[in-house]
Design a protein around this motif. Sequence first.
Motif, PDB file in Angstrom:
ATOM      1  N   ASN A   2      22.560 -35.273 -17.251  1.00 26.71           N
ATOM      2  CA  ASN A   2      22.122 -36.481 -17.938  1.00 26.71           C
ATOM      3  C   ASN A   2      20.597 -36.587 -18.038  1.00 26.71           C
ATOM      4  O   ASN A   2      19.852 -35.997 -17.263  1.00 26.71           O
ATOM      5  N   HIS A   3      20.164 -37.357 -19.027  1.00 27.27           N
ATOM      6  CA  HIS A   3      18.752 -37.717 -19.133  1.00 27.27           C
ATOM      7  C   HIS A   3      18.471 -38.739 -18.036  1.00 27.27           C
ATOM      8  O   HIS A   3      19.301 -39.607 -17.765  1.00 27.27           O
TER       9      HIS A   3
ATOM     10  N   PHE B  93      15.618 -35.544 -27.426  1.00 29.55           N
ATOM     11  CA  PHE B  93      16.669 -35.972 -26.508  1.00 29.55           C
ATOM     12  C   PHE B  93      18.004 -35.343 -26.882  1.00 29.55           C
ATOM     13  O   PHE B  93      18.854 -35.123 -26.040  1.00 29.55           O
TER      14      PHE B  93
ATOM     15  N   TYR C 265      22.822 -40.699 -20.418  1.00 27.10           N
ATOM     16  CA  TYR C 265      21.546 -41.010 -19.784  1.00 27.10           C
ATOM     17  C   TYR C 265      21.745 -42.085 -18.721  1.00 27.10           C
ATOM     18  O   TYR C 265      22.734 -42.822 -18.751  1.00 27.10           O
TER      19      TYR C 265
END
Length: 169
Positions: free
Chosen positions: A22-23, A133, A159
Motif C-alpha cells: 500500500n501507499h 501513484f 493506501y
Amino acid sequence: MMNFKDLDFLVEKLRELDNGKNHILITGNIKVGKSTLLDAFIKKYYKNSKIDGIMTELVITDKFRIELFRYGTDKRFIIGERVSDMKFYDDVFLKKSYEFMEDFKNNDILVFDEIGNKEGHLIDYCKKLISLFEENRIFAVLKKAGNPVVDNLDKLENYVIFDLDKFYE
C-alpha cells in the motif's frame, strides 16, 4: 488523552498499517514530526529497498528558504524564499521535479516529502503526481489543508493515511 512523542512507538504503529504494497501517506500539523517519522520508518524497514523521490525542506538562515532535492542526493535548488514576503519559483520547482520524475526507473518506493499547498495551483503537476501513484508504491508526507493529493484520494486504491495529530491529542 495521549501525549507522547516516542519515535520508535510511532514507527511501530506505522508498520502495523504497512501491508508491503500500500501507499503510505503521513499527515499532521506543521512541525509534528512527519518527515522525521518517514525517515526513521524507511531506515528501519526499507533500508535495502531501491528508493527515489522528491524532497522539499524549509531551511532557516538569515531568511526562510524552501529547497528542493532528489532523494538520496545533496544538490539542492531554491524553490522559494522570504525576503519581505514569500516568493515561490515555480519555474525551478517544475523544471527540476519533472527532470527527477523522468529519471524514476525500477524503484521499489517513491518518496515525496512534502506534498502540500505549493502544488495546489499547478494542475498539470498534480496530474503527473497522481499518475505516479498508479504506477509506483508511494510514501509521502502530506500537508492536510487544501492538498491536491488529499483531494484526489478517491482516485487511488490501496493506501493508508497515518495522521500524526491523533497521537498528540
